[in-house]
Design a protein around this motif. Sequence first.
Motif, PDB file in Angstrom:
ATOM      1  N   UNK A 349      -2.290  -0.655  -1.614  1.00 41.01           N
ATOM      2  CA  UNK A 349      -2.686  -1.571  -2.519  1.00 41.01           C
ATOM      3  C   UNK A 349      -2.799  -1.107  -4.020  1.00 41.01           C
ATOM      4  N   UNK A 350      -3.620  -1.632  -4.731  1.00 39.92           N
ATOM      5  CA  UNK A 350      -3.779  -1.146  -6.169  1.00 39.92           C
ATOM      6  C   UNK A 350      -5.145  -1.589  -6.604  1.00 39.92           C
ATOM      7  N   UNK A 377      -2.784  -4.886   2.613  1.00 34.99           N
ATOM      8  CA  UNK A 377      -2.888  -4.934   1.269  1.00 34.99           C
ATOM      9  C   UNK A 377      -4.313  -4.751   1.279  1.00 34.99           C
ATOM     10  N   UNK A 378      -4.894  -3.429   0.387  1.00 35.78           N
ATOM     11  CA  UNK A 378      -6.439  -3.432  -0.028  1.00 35.78           C
ATOM     12  C   UNK A 378      -6.444  -3.257  -1.591  1.00 35.78           C
ATOM     13  N   UNK A 379      -6.867  -4.341  -2.237  1.00 34.11           N
ATOM     14  CA  UNK A 379      -6.850  -4.082  -3.651  1.00 34.11           C
ATOM     15  C   UNK A 379      -8.245  -4.616  -4.205  1.00 34.11           C
ATOM     16  N   UNK A 380      -8.403  -4.134  -5.546  1.00 31.39           N
ATOM     17  CA  UNK A 380      -9.459  -4.134  -6.293  1.00 31.39           C
ATOM     18  C   UNK A 380      -9.141  -4.472  -7.759  1.00 31.39           C
ATOM     19  N   UNK A 381      -9.634  -5.731  -8.132  1.00 32.34           N
ATOM     20  CA  UNK A 381      -9.331  -6.081  -9.688  1.00 32.34           C
ATOM     21  C   UNK A 381     -11.014  -6.254  -9.968  1.00 32.34           C
ATOM     22  N   UNK A 382     -10.963  -5.576 -11.272  1.00 35.69           N
ATOM     23  CA  UNK A 382     -12.683  -5.649 -11.839  1.00 35.69           C
ATOM     24  C   UNK A 382     -12.412  -6.070 -13.351  1.00 35.69           C
ATOM     25  N   UNK A 393      -2.744 -11.291 -12.465  1.00 37.08           N
ATOM     26  CA  UNK A 393      -2.065 -12.057 -11.357  1.00 37.08           C
ATOM     27  C   UNK A 393      -1.698 -11.157 -10.295  1.00 37.08           C
ATOM     28  N   UNK A 394      -2.385 -11.630  -8.941  1.00 35.95           N
ATOM     29  CA  UNK A 394      -2.028 -10.837  -7.686  1.00 35.95           C
ATOM     30  C   UNK A 394      -1.083 -11.715  -6.853  1.00 35.95           C
ATOM     31  N   UNK A 395      -0.147 -11.007  -6.101  1.00 38.21           N
ATOM     32  CA  UNK A 395       0.750 -11.817  -5.356  1.00 38.21           C
ATOM     33  C   UNK A 395       1.172 -10.929  -3.841  1.00 38.21           C
ATOM     34  N   UNK A 396       0.809 -11.421  -3.083  1.00 37.40           N
ATOM     35  CA  UNK A 396       0.628 -10.426  -1.644  1.00 37.40           C
ATOM     36  C   UNK A 396       1.700 -11.027  -0.759  1.00 37.40           C
ATOM     37  N   UNK A 397       2.667 -10.687  -0.518  1.00 45.12           N
ATOM     38  CA  UNK A 397       3.683 -11.233   0.580  1.00 45.12           C
ATOM     39  C   UNK A 397       3.990 -10.287   1.787  1.00 45.12           C
ATOM     40  N   UNK A 398       3.808 -10.985   3.083  1.00 48.78           N
ATOM     41  CA  UNK A 398       4.074 -10.162   4.019  1.00 48.78           C
ATOM     42  C   UNK A 398       5.101 -10.760   5.092  1.00 48.78           C
ATOM     43  N   UNK A 410      -6.631  -7.669   2.030  1.00 49.97           N
ATOM     44  CA  UNK A 410      -8.163  -7.466   1.772  1.00 49.97           C
ATOM     45  C   UNK A 410      -8.446  -7.397   0.089  1.00 49.97           C
ATOM     46  N   UNK A 411      -8.339  -8.272  -0.497  1.00 48.41           N
ATOM     47  CA  UNK A 411      -8.643  -8.156  -2.017  1.00 48.41           C
ATOM     48  C   UNK A 411     -10.144  -8.419  -2.275  1.00 48.41           C
ATOM     49  N   UNK A 412     -10.440  -7.490  -3.222  1.00 53.30           N
ATOM     50  CA  UNK A 412     -11.648  -7.448  -3.753  1.00 53.30           C
ATOM     51  C   UNK A 412     -11.813  -7.807  -5.396  1.00 53.30           C
ATOM     52  N   UNK A 413     -12.439  -8.921  -5.806  1.00 49.45           N
ATOM     53  CA  UNK A 413     -12.240  -9.231  -7.171  1.00 49.45           C
ATOM     54  C   UNK A 413     -13.665  -9.306  -7.907  1.00 49.45           C
ATOM     55  N   UNK A 414     -14.007  -8.761  -8.931  1.00 50.39           N
ATOM     56  CA  UNK A 414     -15.117  -8.603  -9.587  1.00 50.39           C
ATOM     57  C   UNK A 414     -14.900  -9.229 -11.087  1.00 50.39           C
ATOM     58  N   UNK A 415     -15.758 -10.447 -11.367  1.00 51.03           N
ATOM     59  CA  UNK A 415     -15.328 -10.672 -12.699  1.00 51.03           C
ATOM     60  C   UNK A 415     -16.792 -11.090 -13.560  1.00 51.03           C
TER      61      UNK A 415
END
Length: 486
Positions: A349-350, A377-382, A393-398, A410-415
């Motif tokens: 992920x990222x 996909x295991x991601x974090x956006x803070x 912008x997050x795009x995950x294609x499987x 498994x996205x994790x987004x903190x705003x």
Amino acid sequence: MSSEEPQKRELTTAEEHFRTTDSQSRFDFKMAQKSAFQAEKGLNEETVRVISADKDEPEWMLQRRLRALKLYQQMPMPTGWPGQPDLSEVDVDAIVPYIRPDVETRGGVRDWNDLPEEIRDTFDKLGIPEAERNSLSGVGAQYESEIVYQNMREEWEEKGVVFCNMDEAVQKHPELVEEYFMTKCVPPSDNKFAALHGAIWSGGSFVYVPEGVSVDMPVQAYFRMNSAGMGQFEHTLIIAEKGSEVHYIEGCSAPKYSVFNLHSGAVEVFVKEDAHVQYSTVQNWSKNTYNLNTKRAIVGKRGRMEWVSGSMGSKVTMLYPATILNGRGASDNHITIAFASEGQNIDTGAKVYHNAPDTKSTIVSKSISKGGGRTNYRGLVRIGHGATNAACAVECDALMFDNASTSDTMPHIEIHESRVDVAHEATVGKIGDDDIFYLQSRGLSDDAAKQLIVSGFIEPITSELPIEYAVELNRLVELEMEGSLG
């Protein structure tokens, strides 16, 4: 000017192997193990002291290793993550943490012909010398625990660019290494495997680009594990000063053995004001390897960081390159592809931390699973307080080939700021019958049609790679698909 055509250099046996052998066979070959020094299995203070002494390191580096060892011993194994890969087989006491290859010149030679024949043959088969001749500004090649070859074109050395192995950097550039090495970007306290890395790291690359210098051809490092039951812990440190630019390419592979291997590297990238760094990697570890890396970049004002990653091998991969956007107007871009077949769990992920106004980031994650393989996909956006006008912008294609395979997101987004723009999109699917029928009507076979669709699916990453790596990645995907089509 002479009209005579230049004489073509005769290919070596190994280079002929590179040109005529399919991609996977080039990676799977094994060489007889020969080493100048090999540490005992396991990890304790004596092991750390032996590694440091064999490298003739300064006292400050030994003390950093010992502090990292204490952290490693205190920290638990990661458990309890949703959908976490099984790490129960990873026993650090069962691996050989350090093998110094049998090369006369410590720190690597500058001429391929000065390497022992079996090591030179290894890299010839992987195509590294040919790549250097054709399209690179510099090359480093690591075999087991140390760099065995290092070279940089004179034009860049004259401009102050430094491209050497990390062991040499400790000796020749101590002020930079002491300031940046695992202090600000990836501290040993970050996670258990970062602490392990800090204790027994060996080899890797050091890149320093002075202010205003743009290195217009990539530099490359290639890491090869040859021995069964060993661990490789290379460290990459890249410092791009104000207004500079560099593209670093990393390749990794290992032959398959019946016992597990461990790869736990670390990458630290410092992108200063108005600088630009692209970090590209194509990893094809054997399917007995646990690939547990920590990669992170810190970006200053208007700096730009790009991660381009292809994860093709390993039994388990846990890899989440992170970028910390600290300067106003800084930007980050992630493009990743993961491929999992039978027995593989590729958890990638990222992470992006927006800590300043007007920062931008994009994450494009592609995954393919077949034969019961799992991708995630295991991601974090803070987005932190004060990061106004940040955008992500997050795009995950499987893409899945069968009902036995799985793909998770498994996205994790903190705003923590109101004036921001954040989007997340995820899709999963199979290859459509209508698409296959259309391509077959144009004369393609069923297998060729599916391979063409997959090549188009991963095009966002291949378009960002030099042509040699793009061709290689496409071929590796084709080989992974063989036997699954139809």
